[in-house]
Design a protein around this motif. Structure first.
Motif, short mmCIF file in Angstrom:
data_model
loop_
_atom_site.label_atom_id
_atom_site.label_comp_id
_atom_site.label_asym_id
_atom_site.label_seq_id
_atom_site.Cartn_x
_atom_site.Cartn_y
_atom_site.Cartn_z
N PRO A 82 64.54 -35.34 -5.32
CA PRO A 82 63.55 -35.77 -4.33
C PRO A 82 64.11 -36.83 -3.36
O PRO A 82 64.83 -37.74 -3.77
CB PRO A 82 62.43 -36.38 -5.18
N ILE A 83 63.75 -36.68 -2.10
CA ILE A 83 64.03 -37.70 -1.08
C ILE A 83 62.69 -38.11 -0.49
O ILE A 83 62.01 -37.30 0.13
CB ILE A 83 64.96 -37.18 0.03
N ILE A 84 62.30 -39.36 -0.72
CA ILE A 84 61.05 -39.88 -0.17
C ILE A 84 61.38 -40.68 1.09
O ILE A 84 62.10 -41.68 1.04
CB ILE A 84 60.32 -40.78 -1.19
N VAL A 85 60.88 -40.19 2.22
CA VAL A 85 61.15 -40.85 3.50
C VAL A 85 60.08 -41.91 3.74
O VAL A 85 58.91 -41.60 3.96
CB VAL A 85 61.19 -39.84 4.66
N ALA A 86 60.50 -43.18 3.67
CA ALA A 86 59.57 -44.31 3.86
C ALA A 86 60.10 -45.28 4.91
O ALA A 86 59.88 -46.49 4.83
CB ALA A 86 59.34 -45.03 2.52
N ASN A 181 77.44 -33.65 -2.99
CA ASN A 181 78.00 -32.89 -4.12
C ASN A 181 76.92 -32.36 -5.06
O ASN A 181 77.24 -31.78 -6.10
CB ASN A 181 78.98 -33.77 -4.90
N PHE A 182 75.68 -32.56 -4.70
CA PHE A 182 74.57 -32.12 -5.56
C PHE A 182 74.40 -30.60 -5.47
O PHE A 182 74.42 -30.02 -4.39
CB PHE A 182 73.27 -32.82 -5.15
N ILE A 183 74.22 -29.96 -6.62
CA ILE A 183 73.97 -28.52 -6.66
C ILE A 183 72.54 -28.30 -7.13
O ILE A 183 72.18 -28.65 -8.26
CB ILE A 183 74.96 -27.81 -7.61
N GLY A 184 71.72 -27.77 -6.26
CA GLY A 184 70.31 -27.56 -6.59
C GLY A 184 69.46 -27.60 -5.34
O GLY A 184 69.92 -27.29 -4.25
N ASP A 185 68.21 -27.98 -5.51
CA ASP A 185 67.26 -28.04 -4.40
C ASP A 185 66.88 -29.48 -4.09
O ASP A 185 66.78 -30.31 -4.99
CB ASP A 185 65.99 -27.24 -4.74
N VAL A 186 66.63 -29.74 -2.81
CA VAL A 186 66.25 -31.08 -2.37
C VAL A 186 64.80 -31.04 -1.89
O VAL A 186 64.43 -30.21 -1.06
CB VAL A 186 67.17 -31.58 -1.23
N LEU A 187 63.99 -31.93 -2.44
CA LEU A 187 62.58 -32.03 -2.07
C LEU A 187 62.40 -33.22 -1.13
O LEU A 187 62.63 -34.36 -1.52
CB LEU A 187 61.72 -32.23 -3.32
N VAL A 188 62.03 -32.94 0.12
CA VAL A 188 61.83 -34.01 1.11
C VAL A 188 60.33 -34.23 1.29
O VAL A 188 59.58 -33.27 1.53
CB VAL A 188 62.46 -33.63 2.47
N ILE A 189 59.89 -35.47 1.16
CA ILE A 189 58.46 -35.79 1.27
C ILE A 189 58.26 -37.14 1.93
O ILE A 189 59.06 -38.06 1.76
CB ILE A 189 57.79 -35.75 -0.14
N TRP A 190 57.18 -37.26 2.72
CA TRP A 190 56.90 -38.53 3.39
C TRP A 190 56.22 -39.49 2.39
O TRP A 190 55.35 -39.09 1.61
CB TRP A 190 55.98 -38.35 4.58
N GLY A 191 56.60 -40.75 2.46
CA GLY A 191 56.02 -41.77 1.57
C GLY A 191 54.60 -42.14 1.89
O GLY A 191 53.94 -42.86 1.13
N SER A 192 54.09 -41.65 3.02
CA SER A 192 52.72 -41.98 3.45
C SER A 192 51.77 -40.79 3.29
O SER A 192 50.78 -40.69 4.00
CB SER A 192 52.75 -42.43 4.92
#
Length: 337
Positions: A82-86, A181-192
């Motif tokens: 997960p990547i939480i954009v804040a 170098n990550f192998i898999g899926d990335v979840l991008v979500i807004w922190g708000s």
């Protein structure tokens, strides 16, 4: 040569002996070995049916039971980062406050006595209980809110700093050294976006992994969508418009994204690099308002040669994020229902 022929024949004999069936000749053996297995044919059929059902966005709710049945049948589980954009300027939120109250970053606004960004993190981490392998999340912060967010989230996450507010896409771009170098899926979500339901996040992840698309995201059908999704005549996703950054006209009815997206990491990195190479010059983006908007730019870039899926399954209340001060009461109200 004769020796090579005999070795091949011997190996295939052992193979078919284990299968408990014996073709009469070597050519027959080779043909059967190369012939697609019935299960592979069925897999292709299931995949095609799944994509067709998903793209029928106006009837998604009617087809959801079939979609989930196929999803569970063909899903290939992968780790999720997960990547939480804040980060971001929060200009609209700041302007809407005026003299009403002391300024606070929109990601830190308390909803039911808990900061919005913490609601988002908790909803992601609870998915471990449903069998989703969640990697340690990354939170993108800005110079003004980093101390407060670090104080709240502590070492539960990793941090990346976006020094200049150049858009949500640029915020995700700052994480590339950490995820390359990550192998898999990335979840991008807004922190708000604290109203997105756990079930919506869960379904988005497993459907993405079953469909093996480049990018997948949930949408809600509504009037005057804030970021309208664009589909072609065959209902395939081809673009996403931006009413804020690009000044796009809102259609009377359509689909709106919720501020959550899942991508194959390779697709994410390749897509971002293409956008950077084409639009970034002299420390700025040659895009509307000088910002790299993640949803619109990534969708239109990836949809050219890849499958991008919009899942019209969400409640329209889940779209409600914290953009202006007046949104806080609305979010609190929706969270109680």
């Amino acid at each position: 040569s004769k020796k090579r022929f005999k070795r091949t024949e011997s190996r295939l004999f052992i193979y078919y002996k284990n299968q408990k069936s014996f073709p009469r000749s070597l050519p027959k053996m080779l043909w059967l070995k190369m012939k697609p297995h019935k299960s592979k044919k069925q897999g292709i059929k299931d995949y095609t049916k799944l994509i067709t059902l998903i793209n029928d966005w106006k009837n998604y709710k009617n087809n959801e039971e079939k979609i989930m049945k196929l999803t569970k049948k063909i899903q290939k589980k992968r780790a999720v980062l997960p990547i939480i954009v804040a980060a971001g300027k929060g200009t609209r939120f700041k302007n809407s406050i005026g003299n009403k109250t002391k300024f606070i970053d929109k990601n830190l606004v308390k909803i039911n006595n808990k900061p919005a960004v913490k609601h988002v993190l908790n909803k992601i981490m609870i998915l471990k209980e449903k069998g989703i392998k969640i990697e340690k999340p990354i939170v993108v912060v800005n110079p003004k809110n980093k101390k407060e967010i670090i104080t709240i989230l502590r070492n539960k996450v990793r941090y990346v700093f976006q020094k200049k507010p150049l858009g949500t896409g640029d915020a995700v771009y700052q994480t590339l050294p950490m995820i390359k170098n990550f192998i898999g899926d990335v979840l991008v979500i807004w922190g708000s976006q604290p109203l997105i339901r756990e079930d919506t996040i869960y379904k988005t992840i497993i459907i993405h992994q079953a469909a093996d698309s480049a990018m997948t995201f949930p949408t809600a059908k509504c009037h005057k969508p804030y970021a309208p999704l664009v589909r072609n005549k065959k209902n395939r996703v081809i673009d996403s418009l931006e009413s804020h950054l690009e000044g796009a006209k809102k259609p009377n009815y359509g689909e709106d994204n919720l501020g959550i997206f899942i991508l194959n990491n390779k697709s994410l990195i390749n897509g971002i690099k293409k956008i950077i190479d084409k639009y970034y010059s002299k420390n700025k983006y040659l895009l509307p308002k000088g910002e790299f908007g993640f949803p619109n730019m990534m969708i239109r870039t990836l949809a050219k040669n890849n499958t991008v899926l919009g899942l019209a399954m969400a409640d329209k209340r889940e779209c409600q994020g914290i953009k202006e001060f007046e949104d806080v009461k609305l979010v609190e109200k929706y969270m109680k229902t």
